[in-house]
Design a protein around this motif. Structure first.
Motif, PDB file in Angstrom:
ATOM      1  N   PRO A 225      24.720 -61.739  49.911  1.00  0.00           N
ATOM      2  CA  PRO A 225      23.733 -63.285  50.088  1.00  0.00           C
ATOM      3  C   PRO A 225      23.923 -63.796  51.474  1.00  0.00           C
ATOM      4  N   MET A 226      22.873 -64.422  51.786  1.00  0.00           N
ATOM      5  CA  MET A 226      22.862 -65.143  52.979  1.00  0.00           C
ATOM      6  C   MET A 226      24.111 -65.762  53.171  1.00  0.00           C
ATOM      7  N   THR A 227      24.776 -65.883  54.347  1.00  0.00           N
ATOM      8  CA  THR A 227      26.056 -66.549  54.704  1.00  0.00           C
ATOM      9  C   THR A 227      25.557 -67.875  55.160  1.00  0.00           C
ATOM     10  N   PRO A 228      25.807 -69.052  54.664  1.00  0.00           N
ATOM     11  CA  PRO A 228      25.408 -70.431  55.335  1.00  0.00           C
ATOM     12  C   PRO A 228      26.226 -70.637  56.469  1.00  0.00           C
ATOM     13  N   TYR A 229      25.412 -70.998  57.492  1.00  0.00           N
ATOM     14  CA  TYR A 229      26.022 -71.440  59.029  1.00  0.00           C
ATOM     15  C   TYR A 229      26.167 -72.972  58.822  1.00  0.00           C
ATOM     16  N   LYS A 230      27.103 -73.291  58.926  1.00  0.00           N
ATOM     17  CA  LYS A 230      27.404 -74.911  59.437  1.00  0.00           C
ATOM     18  C   LYS A 230      27.453 -75.142  60.657  1.00  0.00           C
ATOM     19  N   VAL A 231      26.974 -76.361  61.300  1.00  0.00           N
ATOM     20  CA  VAL A 231      27.276 -76.723  62.713  1.00  0.00           C
ATOM     21  C   VAL A 231      28.650 -77.240  62.919  1.00  0.00           C
ATOM     22  N   PRO A 232      29.421 -76.261  64.160  1.00  0.00           N
ATOM     23  CA  PRO A 232      30.701 -76.702  64.118  1.00  0.00           C
ATOM     24  C   PRO A 232      31.214 -77.734  64.398  1.00  0.00           C
ATOM     25  N   PRO A 233      32.144 -78.568  64.011  1.00  0.00           N
ATOM     26  CA  PRO A 233      32.491 -79.928  64.253  1.00  0.00           C
ATOM     27  C   PRO A 233      33.220 -79.980  65.613  1.00  0.00           C
TER      28      PRO A 233
END
Length: 382
Positions: A225-233
Motif C-alpha cells: 500500500p501507499m506509505t503516507p508521508y508526514k511533514v517532518p516536525p
C-alpha cells in the motif's frame, strides 16, 4: 436469447440508468479540459500584472494578503518564479470557506479576494465529481463511472462487424441515410473512434471515487500500500523572524532551479516545518512535483522528497491526473480529450433516441385476417 442479444439488453438498460449522470459528468469534463487557459483569459486581473522594478519580499506580501481580512487564516501562497508578470496567489480559510487573495508582487496591493467555492470552474469541478451533492453525489458518479466502463466494452462488442467486408460501413457515417440511420451511426461509429480515450479517462477517474482503486495502483506497481508521508516536525522551535518566508522562497528556488509553479505552505502549528512544492514545467509530462521541508524559524532544510526518488507506484499515480484531464502531452492530447468528452456526452442522447425509435418500431403489428369467400357450387342435375 443469444449472447449478443444479452449484451445488447445489458448495454441498453445500463445506458438508460446512467445516461443523465454520464451526460453531466462528460459535459462538465469537456469544460474543464482547458480550465487554466480559459480562466487566465476570463480573469486576467487575478493572474497577471505589469512587472515592476523589484518584487517585494514574500513576508510583506503575506502581510498585505492578511490585511484583506484578518479573520482569514492563510494556508499557502502560489507563485511562478519564472514568470515576472504573475501575481502572488494566497489561499486561506474562514468558517470552512476557502478564499483566494491575489496580490501584486511589486506594489503589495491586494487586487482581489474572492471565495474559492463560488468561482465558475470550482462549481463545474464539484458538479463533475460530486454532482453538487457532496458524498452522496460522489457515490453516484463512482457507480456511473463503473457502468460507463461496461458500456464502452459492450458498445464495442455490438459495433463489431460480423464480416470484415462490412468494416467500411461501420467506420463511416451515412449522412444521406434516414434520421434513424444517422443517429445510429453517430452513436455507434462516434463511440468507436473515441472508445480508447473515454475508457482511459473513465478508468483513471475511479482514482477519485474509490480508495481501493487508488490503493490498488500502489499494490500493483510497488507490491504494498501507499506509505503516507508526514511533514517532518521542527527539531528546534523558534519564532519566524522578519524575512523568513522570503529566505525559504529563495532557498527553494536555488534547490529547484527549473521553471515551474511553486507553492509554499504555511504550517498549521509551530511544531511543523514549512513545506514547499514545485511543479517542473520543463518535464516531459505534467504533474512532476518535488517537495522540500524547511525548519520554521531557522530555515534549515530538514528533508526533501524528489520525484526521481519516488516509487514506481507514486510515479504512476502522478501520471493519473494528466491522463484523466488529457494534459499528458499538452495541447494535442487536450484537443483529443475535448472532442472525446463531447462525443461521450452525445452518447446518452443518441442512445436514448435509438431506444425511443426502436420502442416505437416494436409496437405490435395488427394481424391481417384473411377473408374467406364462399362460392356457391352449381348443382349438376342427376
Amino acid at each position: 436469447m443469444t449472447v449478443k442479444n444479452i449484451i445488447r439488453q445489458l448495454h441498453l438498460w445500463l445506458g438508460l440508468v446512467s445516461g443523465l449522470v454520464v451526460f453531466v459528468v462528460t459535459l462538465s469534463g469537456a469544460i474543464l479540459v482547458f480550465e487554466d487557459e480559459i480562466e487566465h483569459l476570463a480573469s486576467r486581473e487575478l493572474y497577471f500584472v505589469t512587472p515592476g522594478h523589484a518584487r517585494l519580499p514574500l513576508d510583506s506580501l503575506k502581510q498585505q494578503a492578511q490585511s484583506f481580512d484578518p479573520a482569514i487564516s492563510l494556508t499557502r501562497v502560489e507563485t511562478a518564479p519564472h514568470d515576472a508578470a504573475r501575481t502572488a496567489l494566497f489561499y486561506g480559510k474562514k468558517d470552512k470557506t476557502t478564499y483566494l487573495i491575489a496580490v501584486n508582487p511589486y506594489t503589495g496591493a491586494v487586487i482581489k479576494g474572492i471565495p474559492e467555492e463560488t468561482r465558475f470552474f470550482r462549481v463545474v469541478l464539484r458538479l463533475h465529481r460530486y454532482l453538487l451533492a457532496n458524498e452522496a453525489g460522489k457515490a453516484v458518479t463512482g457507480v456511473s463511472c463503473l457502468i460507463f466502463l461496461v458500456l464502452v466494452i459492450t458498445g464495442i462488442v455490438l459495433w463489431w462487424p460480423k464480416r470484415w467486408k462490412y468494416l467500411r460501413q461501420r467506420t463511416a457515417i451515412k449522412w444521406s441515410g434516414s434520421f434513424k440511420r444517422v443517429v445510429w451511426d453517430v452513436h455507434a461509429i462516434g463511440g468507436f473512434y473515441v472508445h480508447l480515450l473515454i475508457f482511459a479517462m473513465a478508468f483513471t477517474g475511479l482514482t477519485w471515487s474509490y480508495k481501493w482503486f487508488n490503493n490498488g495502483i500502489f499494490q500493483v506497481f510497488d507490491g504494498k500500500p501507499m506509505t503516507p508521508y508526514k511533514v517532518p516536525p521542527n527539531q528546534t522551535i523558534q519564532p519566524a523572524g522578519s524575512g523568513f518566508y522570503e529566505q525559504v522562497y529563495r532557498q527553494a528556488n536555488r534547490e529547484l532551479p527549473y521553471n515551474g509553479k511553486m507553492v509554499l505552505h504555511f504550517p498549521a502549528t509551530d511544531s511543523l516545518s514549512v513545506s514547499v512544492t514545485k511543479e517542473n514545467y520543463t518535464a516531459k509530462i505534467p504533474n512532476i512535483v518535488d517537495f522540500l521541508y524547511y525548519e520554521s524559524g531557522s530555515g534549515r532544510l530538514l528533508g526533501k522528497r524528489l520525484y526521481d526518488d519516488q516509487s514506481t507506484g507514486m510515479k504512476v499515480r502522478r501520471a493519473v491526473y494528466p491522463i484523466h484531464t488529457g494534459s499528458i502531452f499538452g495541447w494535442p492530447t487536450k484537443v483529443l480529450a475535448l472532442i472525446s468528452c463531447l462525443v461521450a456526452a452525445s452518447l446518452p442522447v443518441t442512445g436514448l433516441l435509438i431506444w425511443l425509435k426502436g420502442a416505437k418500431g416494436r409496437e405490435p403489428k395488427k394481424i391481417k385476417r384473411k377473408r374467406f369467400i364462399f362460392r356457391r357450387v352449381p348443382q349438376t342435375p342427376v
